[in-house]
Enzyme design. Structure first.
Site, PDB file in Angstrom:
ATOM      1  N   THR A 136      19.453 -27.277  37.119  1.00 59.34           N
ATOM      2  CA  THR A 136      20.288 -27.571  35.939  1.00 59.34           C
ATOM      3  C   THR A 136      21.686 -28.062  36.301  1.00 59.34           C
ATOM      4  OG1 THR A 136      19.131 -25.907  34.640  1.00 59.34           O
ATOM      5  CG2 THR A 136      21.328 -26.468  33.900  1.00 59.34           C
ATOM      6  N   SER A 144      13.656 -26.352  39.957  1.00 60.10           N
ATOM      7  CA  SER A 144      13.232 -25.393  40.991  1.00 60.10           C
ATOM      8  C   SER A 144      11.867 -24.767  40.707  1.00 60.10           C
ATOM      9  CB  SER A 144      14.291 -24.316  41.202  1.00 60.10           C
ATOM     10  OG  SER A 144      14.286 -23.394  40.149  1.00 60.10           O
ATOM     11  N   SER A 145      11.322 -24.968  39.510  1.00 62.74           N
ATOM     12  CA  SER A 145       9.960 -24.496  39.244  1.00 62.74           C
ATOM     13  C   SER A 145       8.970 -25.213  40.162  1.00 62.74           C
ATOM     14  CB  SER A 145       9.562 -24.785  37.799  1.00 62.74           C
ATOM     15  OG  SER A 145      10.589 -24.417  36.945  1.00 62.74           O
ATOM     16  N   THR A 159      18.017 -22.221  38.935  1.00 59.97           N
ATOM     17  CA  THR A 159      18.054 -20.761  38.855  1.00 59.97           C
ATOM     18  C   THR A 159      16.659 -20.128  38.777  1.00 59.97           C
ATOM     19  OG1 THR A 159      18.269 -20.878  36.453  1.00 59.97           O
ATOM     20  CG2 THR A 159      20.312 -20.697  37.720  1.00 59.97           C
ATOM     21  N   ASP A 160      15.675 -20.889  38.267  1.00 61.30           N
ATOM     22  CA  ASP A 160      14.362 -20.286  38.008  1.00 61.30           C
ATOM     23  C   ASP A 160      13.741 -19.634  39.243  1.00 61.30           C
ATOM     24  OD1 ASP A 160      14.528 -20.958  35.371  1.00 61.30           O
ATOM     25  OD2 ASP A 160      13.238 -22.722  35.499  1.00 61.30           O
TER      26      ASP A 160
HETATM   27  N1  ASP Z   1      14.632 -25.103  35.278  1.00 63.23           N
HETATM   28  C1  ASP Z   1      15.885 -25.082  35.987  1.00 63.23           C
HETATM   29  C2  ASP Z   1      15.606 -24.935  37.471  1.00 63.23           C
HETATM   30  O1  ASP Z   1      15.321 -23.860  37.912  1.00 63.23           O
HETATM   31  C3  ASP Z   1      16.746 -23.980  35.487  1.00 63.23           C
HETATM   32  C4  ASP Z   1      18.114 -23.871  36.122  1.00 63.23           C
HETATM   33  O2  ASP Z   1      18.460 -24.511  37.079  1.00 63.23           O
HETATM   34  O3  ASP Z   1      18.913 -23.071  35.604  1.00 63.23           O
HETATM   35  O4  ASP Z   1      15.644 -25.902  38.175  1.00 63.23           O
END
Ligand code: ASP
Length: 335
Positions: free
Chosen positions: A12, A58-59, A89-90
């Protein structure tokens, strides 16, 4: 002059809003960083930016990306005083855990950070997370893999993502914070117990087949037993409390026997955020004890999975695997 290496993997923090939702556009973060004038202040260390291609949500992180990050750190280790990894963050807690096993003997900080709101957007948390992480990486008081988020520095292999929408997205429920950024950055030395290493040791990680099963009241083990084949390397069971699982049907015996026949390691974690697994304390975990299941003690599920990837990649047999899973390697386990 101290210099930090910043690696942008995706997430993100550098994403752009598109018709299909947030998407990490190449070089978008690099352009946005140029707008942060504080990055030129003398308190903030200079940095080089490495941007990965493709940038990932990151998923989609795989073992290849873990290997690439670890390899890049290993290759450029002597050129920088610390590293900041910008990551979604994921799965940040998984990557932080994996890096803590892949890179042992650190003498410099490796700080993972990201944000809940993209850097380009109003009220973004990215700016402060980036500046503070750069300063922590430059100060060099930590010699381990950690996660900085919302003013707190956590041990990487102890943290979990606890919120999908609050700025305080991370916590390390089973280990105290390493530092806090208020008016100054305060380090809590009593919690920073990993000594500076003399030599960096890098171990690559390969893909392994790992299944995580969360038990619930009324679980039917039979459907999961079908998934245990010779191809399954490890089954992580998220048990209740101190490692208890429903044991009043023959299905459990069949599941454990099938795991044994297929040489699938069985690892027991707890669903609780705090405390530790202690197999054999209750009758409801006695079958796990008899089956010689591996006890994850107070490791997070994220850390347990990353540690399994690491140890299985080393080619350990089941006995060695149990021994090392139950031994503290990088501060992931209090034992
Ligand atoms: N879907 C995003 C990721 O993990 C969420 C984030 O970065 O907060 O890449």
């Amino acid at each position: 002059m101290k210099k930090v290496c910043m690696i942008y993997t995706g997430g993100t923090i550098g994403m752009k809003k598109t018709e299909n939702g947030y998407y990490p556009e190449p070089h978008f973060l690099e352009r946005s960083l140029k707008q942060i004038h504080e990055l030129s202040y003398h308190e903030v260390p200079e940095f080089d930016l490495i941007e990965y291609s493709p940038l990932l949500d990151s998923s989609n992180i795989q073992m290849e990306q873990w290997t690439k990050i670890a390899e890049d750190i290993f290759e450029h280790y002597d050129e920088y005083c610390g590293f900041v990894i910008l990551h979604g963050t994921d799965t940040m807690a998984y990557t932080a855990s994996a890096l803590s096993f892949m890179l042992q003997g650190l003498s410099k900080p490796i700080v993972l950070t990201g944000s809940q709101i993209p850097l380009e957007e109003i009220r973004s948390d990215a700016r402060d997370n980036i500046i503070s992480s750069l300063m922590i990486a430059g100060e060099g008081q930590i010699s381990e893999v950690c996660v900085f988020f919302a003013n707190k520095l956590f041990r990487g292999n102890r943290c979990v993502k606890i919120s999908s929408d609050e700025k305080g997205a991370f916590s390390s429920p089973n280990y105290p914070v390493l530092a806090e950024s208020g008016i100054t950055i305060r380090y809590f030395n009593r919690n920073i117990d990993i000594p500076k290493g003399a030599e960096l040791l890098y171990t690559p990680i390969k893909k392994q087949n790992i299944l995580v099963l969360k038990v619930v009241p009324g679980i039917s083990y039979d459907s999961f037993t079908k998934l245990i084949t010779e191809h399954l390397d490890a089954l992580v069971i998220e048990a209740f409390g101190s490692g208890n699982i429903p044991n009043r049907s023959h299905e459990l015996t069949k599941l454990l026997q099938t795991a044994e026949q297929n040489n699938t390691a069985v690892v027991i974690c707890t669903q609780c955020l705090r405390g530790t697994t202690s197999i054999g304390e209750y009758e409801t975990s006695s079958q796990l004890k008899d089956a010689d299941a591996i006890c994850a003690y107070d490791m997070t599920v994220e850390s347990t999975v990353a540690k399994l990837y690491y140890l299985l990649s080393k080619g350990y047999n089941r006995k060695q695997l149990k021994k090392w899973m139950e031994t503290n390697i990088a501060g992931e386990l209090s034992r």
